[in-house]
Scaffold this active site. Structure first.
Site, PDB file in Angstrom:
ATOM      1  N   GLU A  65       1.170  -1.217   5.547  1.00 38.50           N
ATOM      2  CA  GLU A  65      -0.136  -1.719   5.154  1.00 38.50           C
ATOM      3  C   GLU A  65      -1.182  -0.764   5.716  1.00 38.50           C
ATOM      4  O   GLU A  65      -1.094  -0.331   6.873  1.00 38.50           O
ATOM      5  CB  GLU A  65      -0.359  -3.134   5.695  1.00 38.50           C
ATOM      6  CG  GLU A  65      -1.669  -3.763   5.313  1.00 38.50           C
ATOM      7  CD  GLU A  65      -1.803  -4.058   3.829  1.00 38.50           C
ATOM      8  OE1 GLU A  65      -2.929  -4.353   3.394  1.00 38.50           O
ATOM      9  OE2 GLU A  65      -0.784  -3.998   3.105  1.00 38.50           O
TER      10      GLU A  65
ATOM     11  N   LYS B 205      -5.180  -0.163   6.603  1.00 35.69           N
ATOM     12  CA  LYS B 205      -6.420  -0.882   6.877  1.00 35.69           C
ATOM     13  C   LYS B 205      -7.435   0.045   7.558  1.00 35.69           C
ATOM     14  O   LYS B 205      -7.060   1.065   8.140  1.00 35.69           O
ATOM     15  CB  LYS B 205      -6.142  -2.089   7.774  1.00 35.69           C
ATOM     16  CG  LYS B 205      -5.411  -3.226   7.085  1.00 35.69           C
ATOM     17  CD  LYS B 205      -6.259  -3.817   5.967  1.00 35.69           C
ATOM     18  CE  LYS B 205      -5.573  -4.960   5.258  1.00 35.69           C
ATOM     19  NZ  LYS B 205      -6.366  -5.429   4.107  1.00 35.69           N
TER      20      LYS B 205
ATOM     21  N   ASP C 122       0.812  -1.221   0.000  1.00 34.30           N
ATOM     22  CA  ASP C 122       0.000   0.000   0.000  1.00 34.30           C
ATOM     23  C   ASP C 122       0.842   1.266   0.000  1.00 34.30           C
ATOM     24  O   ASP C 122       0.553   2.222  -0.723  1.00 34.30           O
ATOM     25  CB  ASP C 122      -0.915   0.018   1.228  1.00 34.30           C
ATOM     26  CG  ASP C 122      -1.963  -1.080   1.194  1.00 34.30           C
ATOM     27  OD1 ASP C 122      -2.251  -1.598   0.104  1.00 34.30           O
ATOM     28  OD2 ASP C 122      -2.490  -1.424   2.273  1.00 34.30           O
TER      29      ASP C 122
END
Length: 263
Positions: A114, A116, A83
């Site tokens: 990452e 989220k 990401d």
């Protein structure tokens, strides 16, 4: 005199705290807006990733490039899709760029994250797996010629890995025992160095032990700690481009006819 200038004159420390708290709130509003207005989960994820990358672009010096992409090594092995990648783009080009897709040479990478919606057990493990897919790649390092001679190959540092989210699932944030147990289960190349919940929680282990906290300035604290860690890494190693080139050499012929037999 502006309100901000007046606050700065009266209490500079409070001025900074309030200003960075407001920036954190602005990012929270953007993330909440995407949650409430974007109907496709994949698109919402892309939007939130772009918000985080924008913040990193804003605070990191220009020597650090920030993108998403896949990381590749000189053998052709690749990582998972990442990401957020912080990497050197001054001496190391990206490869085979197509629209928003790019391969980042493993040697160029400083850090990966990452992104989220929330931090929980599942997402921690997922971020650890992403980190492992990057750290297991081969990285080359060669000597650097300079006017006075030659610098030896730079030792490879451990690539920083972390997780960034809008919120955290555990009631006590990163101070929860459940978080600590799940965090400690991430071993070796899956280990995460830092994390941020924009709702106001952060953690990092840059100093060798886990530091956690909650604050209206968690975003700024996370960014400054990350910046200090990146500074401590220095520059990335010099890539051995011959290693990349060697896999592209044409196949050698098995035999050649004597010149007199060539028609």
């Amino acid at each position: 005199m502006t309100i901000a200038k007046n606050k700065s004159n009266i209490d500079g420390k409070q001025f900074l705290q309030d200003a960075f708290a407001m920036e954190q709130k602005l990012l929270q509003v953007k993330l909440k807006f995407s949650t409430q207005s974007v109907t496709h989960p994949g698109t919402m994820g892309n939007v939130n990733e772009s918000y985080f990358r924008d913040v990193l672009h804003k605070y990191l010096p220009k020597r650090y490039a920030v993108d998403n992409g896949v990381i590749i090594d000189s053998t052709g092995a690749t990582s998972d899709q990442i990401d957020v990648i912080i990497y050197d783009n001054q001496y190391t080009p990206t490869l085979l760029d197509q629209e928003d897709h790019r391969f980042v040479p493993a040697e160029a990478v400083y850090a990966v994250f990452e992104v989220k919606p929330t931090i929980n057990k599942t997402h921690l493990e997922y971020a650890g797996s992403k980190a492992e897919s990057v750290r297991r790649l081969d990285r080359t390092s060669i000597s650097i010629v300079h006017a006075g001679g030659e610098y030896p190959p730079k030792p490879l540092f451990t690539i920083v890995a972390g997780i960034i989210a809008c919120d955290i699932e555990w009631t006590n944030g990163f101070g929860a025992q459940a978080f600590r147990e799940n965090y400690d289960s991430l071993k070796n190349e899956k280990r995460l160095d830092c994390g941020l919940a924009v709702s106001g929680s952060y953690f990092d282990s840059y100093n060798g032990s886990l530091e956690v906290g909650t604050s209206d300035q968690a975003l700024a604290y996370f960014l400054f700690r990350l910046l200090q860690q990146l500074q401590s890494l220095g520059t990335v190693p010099a890539v051995d481009w011959n290693s990349y080139g060697s896999v592209l050499k044409g196949k050698k012929p098995t035999s050649l006819l004597p010149s007199e037999e060539i028609l």
